[in-house]
Motif scaffolding. Structure first.
Motif, PDB file in Angstrom:
ATOM      1  N   LEU A  40      46.853  35.964  27.474  1.00 29.25           N
ATOM      2  CA  LEU A  40      45.541  36.021  28.141  1.00 29.25           C
ATOM      3  C   LEU A  40      44.393  35.397  27.346  1.00 29.25           C
ATOM      4  CD1 LEU A  40      45.872  39.536  29.810  1.00 29.25           C
ATOM      5  CD2 LEU A  40      46.337  37.290  30.800  1.00 29.25           C
ATOM      6  N   THR A  93      43.708  42.980  33.951  1.00 29.87           N
ATOM      7  CA  THR A  93      44.309  41.717  34.398  1.00 29.87           C
ATOM      8  C   THR A  93      45.806  41.877  34.648  1.00 29.87           C
ATOM      9  OG1 THR A  93      42.697  40.499  33.096  1.00 29.87           O
ATOM     10  CG2 THR A  93      44.643  39.291  33.771  1.00 29.87           C
ATOM     11  N   ARG A  94      46.481  42.521  33.708  1.00 27.18           N
ATOM     12  CA  ARG A  94      47.933  42.689  33.861  1.00 27.18           C
ATOM     13  C   ARG A  94      48.267  43.572  35.064  1.00 27.18           C
ATOM     14  NH1 ARG A  94      50.254  39.084  33.571  1.00 27.18           N
ATOM     15  NH2 ARG A  94      52.097  40.318  33.890  1.00 27.18           N
ATOM     16  N   GLU A 131      45.225  28.104  36.521  1.00 26.88           N
ATOM     17  CA  GLU A 131      44.435  29.310  36.811  1.00 26.88           C
ATOM     18  C   GLU A 131      45.339  30.515  37.094  1.00 26.88           C
ATOM     19  OE1 GLU A 131      41.907  28.290  40.115  1.00 26.88           O
ATOM     20  OE2 GLU A 131      40.975  26.633  39.040  1.00 26.88           O
ATOM     21  N   TRP A 132      46.588  30.261  37.451  1.00 28.25           N
ATOM     22  CA  TRP A 132      47.513  31.365  37.743  1.00 28.25           C
ATOM     23  C   TRP A 132      48.035  32.044  36.477  1.00 28.25           C
ATOM     24  CZ3 TRP A 132      48.850  34.365  41.654  1.00 28.25           C
ATOM     25  CH2 TRP A 132      48.613  33.939  42.958  1.00 28.25           C
ATOM     26  N   GLU A 134      48.926  43.018  42.826  1.00 30.27           N
ATOM     27  CA  GLU A 134      48.713  42.023  43.887  1.00 30.27           C
ATOM     28  C   GLU A 134      49.987  41.250  44.206  1.00 30.27           C
ATOM     29  OE1 GLU A 134      45.304  39.613  42.968  1.00 30.27           O
ATOM     30  OE2 GLU A 134      43.917  41.260  43.426  1.00 30.27           O
ATOM     31  N   LYS A 162      46.459  44.128  37.718  1.00 28.67           N
ATOM     32  CA  LYS A 162      46.095  43.435  38.956  1.00 28.67           C
ATOM     33  C   LYS A 162      47.188  42.427  39.341  1.00 28.67           C
ATOM     34  CE  LYS A 162      42.088  40.859  40.772  1.00 28.67           C
ATOM     35  NZ  LYS A 162      42.247  39.411  40.534  1.00 28.67           N
ATOM     36  N   ALA A 163      47.691  41.705  38.349  1.00 28.08           N
ATOM     37  CA  ALA A 163      48.732  40.702  38.632  1.00 28.08           C
ATOM     38  C   ALA A 163      49.940  41.370  39.272  1.00 28.08           C
ATOM     39  CB  ALA A 163      49.134  39.988  37.343  1.00 28.08           C
ATOM     40  N   ASN A 187      48.333  35.792  35.863  1.00 26.40           N
ATOM     41  CA  ASN A 187      48.069  36.469  37.136  1.00 26.40           C
ATOM     42  C   ASN A 187      49.225  36.402  38.130  1.00 26.40           C
ATOM     43  OD1 ASN A 187      45.226  37.007  36.537  1.00 26.40           O
ATOM     44  ND2 ASN A 187      45.017  34.793  36.635  1.00 26.40           N
ATOM     45  N   ASN A 189      45.766  33.552  47.796  1.00 27.33           N
ATOM     46  CA  ASN A 189      46.864  34.433  47.387  1.00 27.33           C
ATOM     47  C   ASN A 189      48.120  33.593  47.127  1.00 27.33           C
ATOM     48  OD1 ASN A 189      48.265  34.021  49.824  1.00 27.33           O
ATOM     49  ND2 ASN A 189      47.085  35.637  50.838  1.00 27.33           N
ATOM     50  N   GLU A 210      55.420  33.356  36.554  1.00 25.83           N
ATOM     51  CA  GLU A 210      54.471  32.921  35.542  1.00 25.83           C
ATOM     52  C   GLU A 210      55.024  31.662  34.855  1.00 25.83           C
ATOM     53  OE1 GLU A 210      51.010  33.874  34.221  1.00 25.83           O
ATOM     54  OE2 GLU A 210      51.959  35.767  34.655  1.00 25.83           O
ATOM     55  N   LYS A 219      44.822  31.772  27.735  1.00 30.94           N
ATOM     56  CA  LYS A 219      44.526  31.349  29.113  1.00 30.94           C
ATOM     57  C   LYS A 219      43.016  31.139  29.266  1.00 30.94           C
ATOM     58  CE  LYS A 219      43.489  31.724  33.526  1.00 30.94           C
ATOM     59  NZ  LYS A 219      43.872  32.571  34.596  1.00 30.94           N
TER      60      LYS A 219
END
Lengths: 330, 259
Positions: free
Chosen positions: A66, A301-302, B27-28, A308, A304-305, B31, B99, B38, A69
């Motif tokens: 992160l 962040t983790r 950007e991914w 989602e 949420k990933a 996330n 998404n 990933e 990133k």
């Protein structure tokens, strides 16, 4: 050094006489430097300690992506952007590799990740510091990966076979990262403007002490170390590792033409080592407890990933089940 | 317009689309819905940015050799200092990630086009173009396989994923037509055997996309719907300016600095 404060559950070491025959055979194997493999008998405490250590290590690789990133989308040219992306890719690979090693001990990746997200299991404190300038991409590679390597080189000889083999592979890539990081800084110091040089020094000032903290508390404050050393999960003490790191890092710092934010740092001829100042342990424990500048952001962040992505993973499973059904019908 | 001017422009288009999509995929990082994804997204980004570098390096060489206006600018200069109106990427690649279904819809429609484009360019009369295309084609073959698999998984997965995937296709569709609109540059290079024939690409693309969407139980919108255009003249959506502001921050904030 991506695992700090790993609890072994042991208050003191058992003597060989106090051990059951199974435990004694196990300890004798460890003492003879024979690797423990997944199907071998092992004490429950050994298994649990390893799961904690390897999962912490794996989580650190993933959370460690992160801060990098944060500059990936702002890398200044093709070379640096491709390098940084490849480095982040390597870290994801290390995470996957370590989770697999951990699963050979009967742990489940999803369950361990859930423990990370609930705050029950930690990752290295270093990743709770923010990456504020491009120079941090150099400093993280040089100091953070550098500190990790010092620990991991020793862990190549750790007693658990799958972890040891993972370390051998990971070390090769980490030393590449460290050289790349150093080169980012060296390029700025040798070819950069005054602003860039100041950026490098500022970055070192911010990361120096947090990097020193990566090795964990003093040996005297590290109650779990004795058992981990006896099991040869750990092979060198926190303070010895930290000294080794400082000794090899200071000449690199001098070659850069930069300084460390430690007025007590100086060569001790008698000891044959660098002396250095005391770490701010209050800060260390604050960060470990969740109060570092980025703890909340990193976990958010983790989480949420994964949250989602739930519908995506569900869809993949549903599709796979449908395909299986179709193939069975055909 | 002479052939070198056309080639320079053509190479910018190729490089810019790869670059901007690679940037979007970056950007991914951190996330993605799973660690394996990933890795996959990062790999695709790495390939695309690598291809962008090859195309823009060649563009810089062509500009200098033919003494075009951009002579003396490096691939880095072209990518990291050129402004929005001079960027030539397709509108589809600059669209926000949305998404995971949005990202995959964008990726798949681009990958099918990219695959057929590089297949055609692998036989280019310009050996330099052919070499970069042939190398890229190997990577893009994998990109297409992966995005096709996700369209099927999400389209024919759960009710929710189906609905999201269909929405994603419907939303991005208006940016797909631009891939096949030929202008003077395309025509000049197609005739010279250097560039690809976009009409041929259109029918290959249409057949593939219709077949895959059907397999994924998704409705395929019509290619006769209204299509957005403008990238070949540097007329972008509002999305691109922010992307470039982020991507070009360092070279712009520290002009003349070496990194």
């Amino acid at each position: 050094m991506y695992a700090q404060l790993v609890d072994t559950g042991a208050k003191r070491l058992k003597t060989l006489e106090e051990m059951s025959p199974e435990e004694r055979a196990f300890q004798e194997k460890i003492d003879a430097e024979i690797k423990i493999e997944p199907k071998n008998w092992m004490p429950e405490g050994y298994r649990r300690t390893l799961i904690r250590q390897i999962s912490q290590h794996a989580h650190s690789e993933i959370v460690g992506m992160l801060p990098e990133k944060n500059w990936l989308t702002r890398a200044p040219n093709f070379k640096r952007k491709l390098q940084l992306l490849a480095k982040i890719q390597d870290e994801g690979g290390h995470g996957l590799y370590l989770y697999s090693a951990m699963e050979t001990l009967g742990a489940d990746r999803d369950e361990e990740v859930a423990k990370l997200h609930s705050g029950e299991v930690k990752y290295s404190s270093i990743f709770n510091y923010p990456a504020l300038s491009w120079a941090d991409m150099g400093t993280i590679g040089w100091l953070v990966d550098g500190a990790a390597i010092v620990n991991q080189v020793v862990l190549q000889r750790t007693s658990y076979g799958p972890y040891s083999r993972a370390m051998i592979r990971i070390c090769k890539e980490e030393s590449f990262h460290q050289r790349q990081g150093y080169q980012i800084l060296l390029h700025m110091m040798q070819n950069g403007t005054d602003e860039q040089k100041a950026m490098v020094q500022d970055s070192i000032n911010r990361f120096w002490w947090p990097a020193m903290m990566m090795f964990g508390p003093h040996d005297s404050d590290s109650p779990n170390s004795a058992q981990s050393m006896a099991w040869k999960i750990k092979r060198m003490s926190n303070d010895d590792l930290r000294q080794r790191f400082i000794d090899q890092t200071v000449p690199q710092l001098e070659f850069l033409g930069c300084t460390a934010p430690d007025p007590e740092l100086k060569w001790n001829e008698t000891r044959g080592h660098y002396d250095f100042g005391e770490i701010d342990w209050t800060e260390f424990y604050d960060v470990v407890k969740g109060n570092g500048p980025c703890n909340r952001d990193r976990l958010r962040t983790r989480r949420k990933a994964i949250e989602e992505g739930t519908w995506v993973r569900e869809a993949a499973s549903a599709y796979a089940a449908k395909q299986k059904q179709k193939n069975a019908a055909a | 317009m002479n052939q070198n001017q056309a080639l320079f422009e053509y190479l910018l288009r190729l490089g810019d689309s790869d670059m901007i999509l690679g940037q979007r995929l970056c950007e991914w990082v951190g996330n993605a819905p799973a660690l394996e994804e990933e890795m996959a997204i990062g790999n695709v980004a790495l390939d695309l940015i690598g291809q962008a570098r090859s195309w823009l390096t060649l563009a810089a060489e062509v500009a200098s050799a033919a003494e075009l206006e951009a002579a003396g600018r490096s691939a880095d200069d072209l990518a990291f200092t050129r402004d929005e109106r001079a960027y030539r990427n397709l509108l589809i690649v600059e669209q926000a990630n949305g998404n995971f279904a949005d990202t995959m819809a964008r990726q798949y429609l681009f990958d099918v086009w990219h695959y057929h484009l590089l297949s055609a360019l692998s036989g280019s009369a310009d050996e330099r173009v052919a070499a970069i295309a042939a190398k890229g084609l190997k990577e893009v073959t994998y990109h297409l396989r992966r995005s096709s698999a996700w369209i099927k998984r999400l389209g024919d997965g759960t009710e929710e994923s189906h609905a999201r995937m269909q929405d994603a296709i419907d939303e991005i569709w208006t940016y797909s037509g631009e891939m096949f609109i030929a202008d003077e540059v395309d025509n000049l290079l197609a005739v010279a055997g250097i560039g690809a024939d976009l009409n041929r690409l259109r029918s290959l693309w249409q057949a593939d996309v219709q077949a895959l969407l059907a397999e994924a139980t998704l409705n395929c919108p019509s290619m006769d719907e209204y299509m957005q255009r403008g990238s070949k003249q540097g007329l972008h959506t509002e999305q691109l300016g922010f992307l470039l502001a982020e991507m070009q921050f360092l070279p712009r904030a520290y002009p003349g600095a070496s990194w």
